[in-house]
Design an enzyme around this catalytic site. Structure first.
Site, mmCIF file in Angstrom:
data_model
loop_
_atom_site.group_PDB
_atom_site.id
_atom_site.type_symbol
_atom_site.label_atom_id
_atom_site.label_comp_id
_atom_site.label_asym_id
_atom_site.label_seq_id
_atom_site.Cartn_x
_atom_site.Cartn_y
_atom_site.Cartn_z
ATOM 1 N N LYS B 85 3.253 -4.598 4.050
ATOM 2 C CA LYS B 85 3.581 -3.253 3.553
ATOM 3 C C LYS B 85 2.309 -2.425 3.451
ATOM 4 C CE LYS B 85 6.226 -1.023 -0.187
ATOM 5 N NZ LYS B 85 6.948 -1.233 -1.449
ATOM 6 N N SER B 160 11.459 0.737 -1.620
ATOM 7 C CA SER B 160 10.523 1.402 -0.735
ATOM 8 C C SER B 160 10.038 0.505 0.397
ATOM 9 C CB SER B 160 9.326 1.879 -1.548
ATOM 10 O OG SER B 160 8.648 0.753 -2.109
ATOM 11 N N SER B 184 11.914 -2.671 -5.161
ATOM 12 C CA SER B 184 11.557 -2.345 -3.772
ATOM 13 C C SER B 184 11.353 -3.537 -2.841
ATOM 14 C CB SER B 184 10.308 -1.473 -3.747
ATOM 15 O OG SER B 184 10.601 -0.211 -4.269
#
Lengths: 98, 502
Positions: B85, B160, B184
Site C-alpha cells: 500500500k 482505503s 481499511s
C-alpha cells in the site's frame, strides 16, 4: 447542539490553512452539517463518571542518550524539498515587511 | 509440486510459492516476472498499482536466487511477490498516499515494515492505489483514479486499501500490505473475497507509515488464504524501538494457529448489534451459515450484546478527523511534496494554504475541517471529549464480552461491493461501510475478515469478521483457518476460483 454555518467553515478553513473556493465552502457547509448532526449523539451517553480513552495503549515518553548516531545526510533530507539552497530548505517569506 | 505445475505461478499461494522457490522448482526471478507480466496484462483494467517497481522487484528476486545458490537458508516467504500500500515509505521508490500533495515524492528511508519485508526476502512489486491518506471506503478518493473490483470492474474494491485487495483478487500478487484505521484492510478484503487482518494495535510498527489517525492506524497482512496471511503477519510483526507505541512482547504464534484448523471447545460470541436494518439479506444469509458451520465444527456459539457499538461510528468520525487535522499539518509545502503559489511575494502562510487547497482532495479537506471543528474551543468537550468517553465504553463492552467468549464474530460489512460512484457524494452513506469494523480500531484489539461465500442476489463476496482480544491474534487464525478449510471442502475449491477471468 448547533449545526455548522458557511462562515464557520470559512473560519475553520483559515485555521486549517486551506484556501477553499466559494463553491467548496457551500458544499462542505451542507455536508458537515449532516455529518455533525449524525455524530453529535456521542455526547448523550457519556456521563461525567466515564473516563476518556485517548489511546489504546498506556503511553510513556521514550528517552534516549544524547549521542551522535548515523542519520540522513543533508542531501537525503533535502531530496524531497520543493526548493533548497546552500544545504537548507528554501521557504517563501515568513516575516512580513511591516 | 505436481499440482502446482498445473496452475499458472500467479495462482499459487504464498506458502506454495515459497516452498517451490526453496526447493528450486522455480526461481524467484521467474515468479517475479510472471507477476509483472500479469500486472502488465490486467492492471490497465484494475488500476491496483500506482507504481510498479520492475527493476527493484527483479533485483530482490535475484538476491533470493543467489542466496539459494550459495546454500543459505531462505525464510518462509523468500521469493514471494507482494503489493505494498502506497502509505508506507519505500527508499528510492515513490510514495504518494494516493495524494497529489505527494506526487513524485521519493522517500529517503524505508518504513520498518518495508525493511522487514526486504529482510524476509519478500519481493516488493510496487505500490498500490488507495483512498487519499487512507480516508475512504471505496478507493474513489485517490487522486490517481479509482480501482476496479476484479469481481465486477464497475464496483468498488473497498477502501482505503482497495488497490492491495484488488491486486490479490486479480492474481497480480499473492500477498499485499494494507493499513486499517477504521476497517481499511478488512472491508476491502470482504468485498474482494480475500483475507485481511488488522493485528493488535502496536504489534506492527507504524514507523514510516504516513499517519492518518495515530491512535487507530495499524498496518497488517492481506492474502488469499489464512495461512498466507499468518506467514506475512509473522514477517512484519514485533517490537520496534523506532515506534513509541510498539508493543514489546512476543508475537502470538499465528502460523501454528492457522494450521490448527480446529475450533472444538472454543466459545464464539455473535454480536447482536451487527444485524438488522441496513444489512443486505444475502450478507446475513452467508453470515448465519458461517455461524452454523462453526457450531458444526464443534464451537459453542452464544449471542453477545455490545450496546456501545452503535456509537462507534459517530465516535470514530470525531476522533479520526481530529487526529488527521493535526497529522496532516505537516504538509505545509516547506520540506517535501507540492508547493503552489510561491511567486516571491506570497508569504509562507499563503503558500501553505494555496498548496493544501491544490494538493488535497475533497474527502481530506472535509475531514481536516471536521477535525478542526471537533477540537475547537467551545466544542471540544461535546465532540472530541465525548467521543473519547465512548471509546472507553466500547472497550468495556469488549472486556465484558471476552470474559465469556474467546472470539466475537459478525459480518465484516453490511453490504457487498457497491457500484463506483453510488455513494461518492453522500459521506454518511459511505461511512456506513465501516460500521462493523470500527469498534476494534477504537479498542485496539485484533480482527480478521475472510471470505464466507457469495451473496445470492448479486454473486459478490461476503466477509466474515472474527474479533479477538489484544495480543490474542492467534485466535483469529485458529478460527479463520478452520472456517476456510471447511468452506473450501464444501465448495470443492476456493472462492476466488469463482471470480470472472480478467
Amino acid at each position: 447542539m448547533p449545526g455548522i454555518t458557511r462562515e464557520e467553515v470559512a473560519h475553520l478553513a483559515r485555521l486549517s490553512r486551506l484556501e477553499l473556493q466559494a463553491e467548496e465552502l457551500d458544499h462542505f457547509a451542507e455536508q458537515l452539517d449532516v455529518i455533525i448532526g449524525a455524530v453529535a449523539r456521542v455526547s448523550e451517553v457519556a456521563g461525567a463518571d466515564v473516563p476518556p480513552t485517548s489511546h489504546p495503549l498506556p503511553l510513556t515518553n521514550v528517552m534516549r542518550a544524547d549521542e551522535v548516531r548515523p542519520s540522513l545526510t543533508p542531501e537525503q533530507a533535502l531530496s524531497g524539498a520543493p526548493a533548497a539552497e546552500e544545504q537548507r530548505f528554501r521557504v517563501p517569506q515568513i516575516l512580513g515587511e511591516d | 509440486m505436481t499440482e502446482l505445475t498445473k496452475a499458472p505461478v500467479t495462482k499459487w499461494t504464498a506458502a506454495e510459492t515459497a516452498a517451490a522457490v526453496a526447493a528450486g522448482t522455480v526461481s524467484a526471478v521467474e515468479v517475479a516476472q510472471a507477476h509483472l507480466d500479469r500486472i502488465d496484462a490486467v492492471d490497465k483494467k484494475v488500476n491496483a498499482f500506482l507504481h510498479v517497481d520492475t527493476e527493484g522487484a527483479l533485483a530482490a528476486a535475484r538476491a533470493v536466487d543467489d542466496k539459494r545458490a550459495k546454500g543459505e537458508e531462505l525464510g518462509p516467504l523468500a521469493g514471494v511477490p507482494l503489493a505494498l500500500k502506497d502509505v508506507f515509505t519505500t527508499k528510492g521508490v515513490p510514495t504518494t498516499c494516493g495524494s497529489k500533495i505527494l506526487e513524485g515524492w521519493i522517500p529517503p528511508y524505508d518504513a520498518t515494515l518495508t525493511s522487514r519485508l526486504k529482510d524476509a526476502g519478500v519481493v516488493i512489486l510496487g505500490k498500490t492505489n488507495m483512498d487519499e491518506f487512507a480516508m475512504g471506503s471505496s478507493t474513489e478518493n485517490s487522486a490517481y483514479g479509482t480501482t476496479g473490483n476484479p469481481w465486477d470492474l464497475s464496483r468498488i474494491p473497498g477502501g482505503s486499501g482497495g488497490g492491495s485487495a484488488a491486486a490479490l483478487a486479480a492474481f497480480e500478487a499473492p500477498l499485499a500490505i494494507g493499513t486499517d484505521t477504521g476497517g481499511s484492510i478488512r472491508q476491502p478484503g470482504a468485498v474482494t473475497g480475500t483475507v485481511g487482518v488488522k493485528p493488535t494495535y502496536g504489534s506492527v510498527s507504524r514507523y514510516g507509515l504516513v499517519a492518518f489517525s495515530s491512535s487507530l492506524d495499524q498496518g497488517g497482512p492481506c492474502a488469499r488464504t489464512v495461512l498466507d496471511a499468518a506467514l506475512l503477519h509473522e514477517a512484519i510483526a514485533g517490537y520496534d524501538p523506532l515506534d513509541s507505541t510498539s508493543i514489546d512482547a512476543p508475537v502470538p504464534a499465528v502460523v501454528a494457529a492457522a494450521k490448527q484448523r480446529d475450533v472444538r471447545g472454543m466459545r464464539i460470541g455473535v454480536v447482536k448489534e451487527f444485524a438488522g436494518e441496513g444489512y443486505q439479506a444475502g450478507v446475513m444469509q452467508r453470515f448465519n451459515e458461517s455461524v452454523e458451520l462453526l457450531r458444526e465444527l464443534g464451537a459453542e456459539v452464544v449471542e453477545v450484546s455490545c450496546p456501545s457499538f452503535t456509537l462507534a461510528l459517530p465516535a470514530y468520525y470525531l476522533i479520526a478527523p481530529s487526529e488527521a487535522s493535526s497529522n496532516l499539518a505537516r504538509f505545509d509545502a516547506m520540506r517535501y511534496g507540492l508547493r503552489v503559489g510561491d511567486d516571491g511575494i506570497a508569504s509562507a502562510e499563503q503558500v501553505t494554504a494555496l498548496t493544501r487547497e491544490a494538493g488535497f482532495g475533497p474527502e481530506v479537506k472535509r475531514r481536516i475541517i471536521l477535525g478542526t471543528y471537533a477540537l475547537s474551543s467551545g466544542y471540544y468537550d461535546a465532540y472530541y471529549g465525548s467521543a473519547q468517553k465512548v471509546r472507553t465504553l466500547i472497550s468495556r463492552d469488549f472486556d465484558a464480552a471476552f470474559a465469556g467468549v474467546d472470539v466475537l464474530v459478525s459480518p465484516t460489512t453490511p453490504t457487498t461491493a457497491f457500484p463506483i460512484g453510488e455513494r461518492a457524494d453522500d459521506p454518511m452513506a459511505m461511512y456506513l461501510a465501516d460500521l462493523c469494523t470500527i469498534p476494534s480500531n477504537l479498542a485496539g484489539n485484533a480482527a480478521m475478515s475472510l471470505p464466507c461465500g457469495l451473496a445470492p442476489e448479486d454473486n459478490l463476496p461476503v466477509g466474515l469478521q472474527i474479533i479477538a482480544p489484544a495480543m490474542a491474534d492467534d485466535r483469529l487464525y485458529r478460527v479463520g483457518g478452520a472456517v476456510e478449510a471447511a468452506l473450501n471442502d464444501k465448495w470443492g475449491h476456493t472462492l476466488l476460483e469463482e471470480a470472472p477471468a480478467l
